[in-house]
Design a protein around this motif. Structure first.
Motif, PDB file in Angstrom:
ATOM      1  N   LEU A 129     119.979  75.129  57.747  1.00 30.84           N
ATOM      2  CA  LEU A 129     118.277  75.378  56.890  1.00 30.84           C
ATOM      3  C   LEU A 129     118.255  74.653  55.718  1.00 30.84           C
ATOM      4  CD1 LEU A 129     116.793  78.838  57.290  1.00 30.84           C
ATOM      5  CD2 LEU A 129     115.889  77.254  55.791  1.00 30.84           C
ATOM      6  N   LEU A 130     118.682  74.788  54.483  1.00 27.07           N
ATOM      7  CA  LEU A 130     117.597  74.413  53.907  1.00 27.07           C
ATOM      8  C   LEU A 130     118.372  72.524  54.317  1.00 27.07           C
ATOM      9  CD1 LEU A 130     119.116  76.256  51.301  1.00 27.07           C
ATOM     10  CD2 LEU A 130     116.827  76.617  51.540  1.00 27.07           C
ATOM     11  N   ILE A 131     119.823  72.070  54.500  1.00 24.67           N
ATOM     12  CA  ILE A 131     119.442  71.099  54.911  1.00 24.67           C
ATOM     13  C   ILE A 131     118.476  70.474  55.914  1.00 24.67           C
ATOM     14  CG2 ILE A 131     121.190  69.563  55.772  1.00 24.67           C
ATOM     15  CD1 ILE A 131     121.699  70.065  53.327  1.00 24.67           C
ATOM     16  N   GLY A 132     118.310  71.826  56.986  1.00 20.89           N
ATOM     17  CA  GLY A 132     117.221  70.916  57.898  1.00 20.89           C
ATOM     18  C   GLY A 132     115.537  70.950  57.090  1.00 20.89           C
ATOM     19  N   VAL A 133     115.721  71.798  56.792  1.00 18.08           N
ATOM     20  CA  VAL A 133     114.095  71.445  55.677  1.00 18.08           C
ATOM     21  C   VAL A 133     114.176  69.967  54.996  1.00 18.08           C
ATOM     22  CG1 VAL A 133     112.586  71.824  53.728  1.00 18.08           C
ATOM     23  CG2 VAL A 133     113.604  73.705  54.911  1.00 18.08           C
ATOM     24  N   GLY A 134     115.354  69.567  54.456  1.00 11.92           N
ATOM     25  CA  GLY A 134     115.973  68.262  53.860  1.00 11.92           C
ATOM     26  C   GLY A 134     115.365  66.675  55.273  1.00 11.92           C
ATOM     27  N   TYR A 135     116.495  67.611  56.133  1.00  8.37           N
ATOM     28  CA  TYR A 135     115.432  66.210  57.558  1.00  8.37           C
ATOM     29  C   TYR A 135     114.286  66.829  57.727  1.00  8.37           C
ATOM     30  CZ  TYR A 135     117.793  64.063  61.190  1.00  8.37           C
ATOM     31  OH  TYR A 135     117.044  62.710  62.180  1.00  8.37           O
ATOM     32  N   ALA A 136     113.831  67.223  57.913  1.00  6.98           N
ATOM     33  CA  ALA A 136     111.910  67.638  58.145  1.00  6.98           C
ATOM     34  C   ALA A 136     111.461  66.769  57.510  1.00  6.98           C
ATOM     35  CB  ALA A 136     112.173  68.558  58.379  1.00  6.98           C
ATOM     36  N   GLY A 137     111.757  66.623  56.231  1.00  7.58           N
ATOM     37  CA  GLY A 137     110.888  65.480  55.265  1.00  7.58           C
ATOM     38  C   GLY A 137     111.416  64.281  55.217  1.00  7.58           C
ATOM     39  N   VAL A 138     112.188  63.876  56.501  1.00  7.69           N
ATOM     40  CA  VAL A 138     112.509  62.504  56.708  1.00  7.69           C
ATOM     41  C   VAL A 138     111.738  61.750  58.021  1.00  7.69           C
ATOM     42  CG1 VAL A 138     114.486  61.263  57.014  1.00  7.69           C
ATOM     43  CG2 VAL A 138     114.707  62.325  55.212  1.00  7.69           C
ATOM     44  N   ILE A 139     111.533  63.174  59.089  1.00  5.81           N
ATOM     45  CA  ILE A 139     111.781  62.575  60.882  1.00  5.81           C
ATOM     46  C   ILE A 139     110.164  63.303  60.571  1.00  5.81           C
ATOM     47  CG2 ILE A 139     113.844  63.256  61.209  1.00  5.81           C
ATOM     48  CD1 ILE A 139     113.101  65.652  63.083  1.00  5.81           C
ATOM     49  N   THR A 140     109.417  63.535  59.834  1.00  6.93           N
ATOM     50  CA  THR A 140     108.129  64.094  59.719  1.00  6.93           C
ATOM     51  C   THR A 140     107.246  63.343  58.917  1.00  6.93           C
ATOM     52  OG1 THR A 140     109.032  66.245  59.620  1.00  6.93           O
ATOM     53  CG2 THR A 140     106.327  65.866  59.947  1.00  6.93           C
ATOM     54  N   GLY A 146     102.276  64.965  46.480  1.00  9.17           N
ATOM     55  CA  GLY A 146     102.162  63.035  46.915  1.00  9.17           C
ATOM     56  C   GLY A 146     103.954  63.100  48.275  1.00  9.17           C
ATOM     57  N   TYR A 147     104.354  61.965  48.347  1.00  9.51           N
ATOM     58  CA  TYR A 147     105.206  61.634  48.894  1.00  9.51           C
ATOM     59  C   TYR A 147     105.978  62.340  48.127  1.00  9.51           C
ATOM     60  CZ  TYR A 147     102.312  60.630  53.101  1.00  9.51           C
ATOM     61  OH  TYR A 147     101.656  61.634  54.779  1.00  9.51           O
ATOM     62  N   LYS A 148     105.579  60.611  47.378  1.00 12.70           N
ATOM     63  CA  LYS A 148     107.367  60.518  46.366  1.00 12.70           C
ATOM     64  C   LYS A 148     108.045  61.779  44.924  1.00 12.70           C
ATOM     65  CE  LYS A 148     106.649  55.577  45.053  1.00 12.70           C
ATOM     66  NZ  LYS A 148     107.858  55.227  45.772  1.00 12.70           N
ATOM     67  N   THR A 149     107.250  62.805  45.038  1.00 12.46           N
ATOM     68  CA  THR A 149     107.844  64.877  44.313  1.00 12.46           C
ATOM     69  C   THR A 149     108.597  64.647  45.453  1.00 12.46           C
ATOM     70  OG1 THR A 149     105.206  64.160  43.794  1.00 12.46           O
ATOM     71  CG2 THR A 149     107.069  66.414  43.695  1.00 12.46           C
ATOM     72  N   MET A 150     107.483  65.056  46.858  1.00 10.78           N
ATOM     73  CA  MET A 150     107.987  65.479  48.321  1.00 10.78           C
ATOM     74  C   MET A 150     109.702  65.300  47.903  1.00 10.78           C
ATOM     75  SD  MET A 150     107.933  65.717  51.388  1.00 10.78           S
ATOM     76  CE  MET A 150     108.354  64.168  52.320  1.00 10.78           C
ATOM     77  N   TYR A 151     110.304  63.878  47.797  1.00 17.14           N
ATOM     78  CA  TYR A 151     111.301  63.560  48.642  1.00 17.14           C
ATOM     79  C   TYR A 151     112.007  63.478  46.737  1.00 17.14           C
ATOM     80  CZ  TYR A 151     109.960  60.931  52.694  1.00 17.14           C
ATOM     81  OH  TYR A 151     110.029  61.195  54.361  1.00 17.14           O
ATOM     82  N   TRP A 152     111.347  63.524  45.969  1.00 21.16           N
ATOM     83  CA  TRP A 152     112.945  64.210  44.805  1.00 21.16           C
ATOM     84  C   TRP A 152     112.716  65.720  44.693  1.00 21.16           C
ATOM     85  CZ3 TRP A 152     114.799  61.000  41.946  1.00 21.16           C
ATOM     86  CH2 TRP A 152     114.483  59.804  41.667  1.00 21.16           C
ATOM     87  N   VAL A 153     111.711  66.288  45.168  1.00 25.96           N
ATOM     88  CA  VAL A 153     112.207  67.744  45.481  1.00 25.96           C
ATOM     89  C   VAL A 153     113.293  67.670  46.430  1.00 25.96           C
ATOM     90  CG1 VAL A 153     110.936  70.349  46.311  1.00 25.96           C
ATOM     91  CG2 VAL A 153     109.596  69.092  44.425  1.00 25.96           C
ATOM     92  N   LEU A 154     112.625  67.559  47.564  1.00 25.86           N
ATOM     93  CA  LEU A 154     114.455  67.530  48.464  1.00 25.86           C
ATOM     94  C   LEU A 154     115.568  67.017  47.542  1.00 25.86           C
ATOM     95  CD1 LEU A 154     111.840  66.722  51.826  1.00 25.86           C
ATOM     96  CD2 LEU A 154     113.101  69.121  50.942  1.00 25.86           C
ATOM     97  N   SER A 155     115.373  66.358  47.391  1.00 27.99           N
ATOM     98  CA  SER A 155     116.865  65.708  47.341  1.00 27.99           C
ATOM     99  C   SER A 155     117.433  67.045  45.915  1.00 27.99           C
ATOM    100  CB  SER A 155     117.022  64.508  45.830  1.00 27.99           C
ATOM    101  OG  SER A 155     117.961  63.423  45.555  1.00 27.99           O
ATOM    102  N   GLY A 156     117.040  67.585  45.022  1.00 27.16           N
ATOM    103  CA  GLY A 156     117.545  68.595  44.867  1.00 27.16           C
ATOM    104  C   GLY A 156     117.628  68.943  45.394  1.00 27.16           C
ATOM    105  N   LEU A 157     117.023  70.058  46.451  1.00 23.93           N
ATOM    106  CA  LEU A 157     116.621  71.199  47.524  1.00 23.93           C
ATOM    107  C   LEU A 157     118.607  71.161  48.133  1.00 23.93           C
ATOM    108  CD1 LEU A 157     115.512  73.717  48.876  1.00 23.93           C
ATOM    109  CD2 LEU A 157     114.669  72.054  50.179  1.00 23.93           C
TER     110      LEU A 157
END
Length: 401
Positions: free
Chosen positions: A218-229, A359-370
């Protein structure tokens, strides 16, 4: 025919036809998901939110169906449930043509998603039933190649068809693919397990042995959702469209290469070596997206995301199948994908709020940590167990189908 050699046969007719059904199914998904929001906006004047829901309604239907798809597959049989669900999918694809309102379109998407979930659970159970236990991860990786190919071809094909012809051309193609999937399924000769009525219980909907690894996914899926969405919007906002156009090509190319041998590594050396390395590379890929200032960084990020997420999905599926008895394989597979669907389908809601705030960059930093946090979750739910360190199996009999 009973296989007794130390390296039993992997590619059988059932495996091959199941692979083709799975590939056609995912091609339909990717062809539609990339064009649906824009289709809803252009045809029905839908807002961005409503258009987004027209696309994600598919995932809503799939997530709801995951609650009972495993129970259904285990109760009435893999092939029978596959055939029935594919018939409904053909009808759903045909229903896109007369769906002349946003409400009807969303209803079609929900029904399509629900029966897609049942069909995907059934066809994965079919394939897993004929993969030798000693080659479980290897066979799962090969089976997942169809998903990777469709992820590379489907979005580009959907956009190309709408640009050169029309949305009707996309609906023509997905209907033809659905019919082909049904035809391929007719040739599957799967030795079914004895059915046990499939009583409606929590275990039949969410298998307790798989739920812990499901939380990890589920956590991995949230990370991937940030990419495809959000990668397209992110790239437009930062002038990185050229890199984004190559992102999924890089993703698919490296995933195809890695899946040719990572399964063997997992079978021989256990789950941890694959899972931990994939978690790290996925986190690096997301961090590269967060830091990207040039197109080449986005392409390299695609390689790392492919190494990461592209390796995690088949590896987790192999783990899930090993954690359940054969007669409960459908419930095990549906449980894993239920958790993954929740992450991919509903993660963008929270991520959208994060983007609005930071912003988008912060989101990707957060997802990397997630994703790093997900690795810690994996350690507790599976990585510290004996079964994760070495893939050992009791002897099984596999029938040629």
């Amino acid at each position: 025919m009973t296989t007794t050699s130390s390296r039993p046969r992997l590619i059988t007719s059932t495996f091959a036809f199941a692979w083709l059904v799975n590939f056609a199914q995912f091609m339909v998904f990717y062809l539609l998901v990339t064009i649906m929001a824009l289709y809803a906006a252009q045809q029905f004047g839908a807002s961005e939110t409503a258009g987004g829901f027209a696309s994600s309604a598919f995932v809503v239907g799939a997530t709801a169906a995951r609650l009972f798809s495993g129970m259904l597959v285990d109760a009435i049989g893999r092939k029978k449930s596959l055939i029935i669900s594919l018939i409904v999918i053909v009808l759903a694809c045909l229903a896109y043509f007369p769906a002349h309102s946003l409400v009807l379109l969303i209803l079609v998407r929900i029904v399509h998603g629900a029966f897609y979930a049942i069909a995907s659970t059934a066809v994965m159970a079919v394939a897993q039933s004929v993969i030798p236990a000693t080659r479980r991860a290897e066979g799962t990786g090969y089976f997942a190649l169809g998903t990777t190919l469709s992820a590379a071809l489907g979005p580009a094909a959907g956009l190309a068809l709408t640009h050169k012809w029309s949305y009707t051309a996309v609906f023509d193609i997905v209907t033809a693919l659905a019919v082909l999937a049904f035809a391929f399924a007719l040739f599957i000769r799967n030795p079914e397990e004895a059915h046990h009525g499939g009583g409606r219980s929590l275990r039949s909907m969410i298998h307790p042995h798989v739920a812990p690894i499901g939380v990890f996914m589920l956590l991995i899926g949230v990370g991937y959702a940030g990419v495809i969405t959000y990668i397209n919007a992110y790239s437009r906002a930062n002038g990185l469209e050229a890199g984004a156009s190559l992102f999924f090509i890089a993703y698919a190319a490296i995933s195809l290469v890695m899946r040719l041998f990572l399964g063997r590594v997992q079978d021989r050396n256990g789950d941890n070596v694959v899972i931990y390395s994939a978690v790290v590379t996925f986190a690096i890929g997301l961090a590269l997206l967060a830091a990207a200032s040039t197109n080449w960084m986005v392409v390299v990020a695609g390689l790392f995301v492919g190494l990461g997420y592209g390796s995690l999905l088949p590896a987790a599926q192999a783990i899930a199948v090993r954690l359940v008895p054969t007669k409960e394989m459908g419930a095990g597979i549906s449980t894993l994908f239920l958790f993954l669907d929740v992450g991919v389908g509903f993660g963008p809601i929270a991520l959208g709020m994060l983007i609005t705030a930071s912003g988008y960059k912060t989101m990707y930093w957060v997802l990397s940590g997630l994703v790093i946090v997900s690795g810690v979750v994996y350690l507790f739910v599976h990585g510290s167990s004996d079964r994760s360190r070495a893939t050992t199996h009791a002897p099984e009999v596999h029938l040629e189908a």
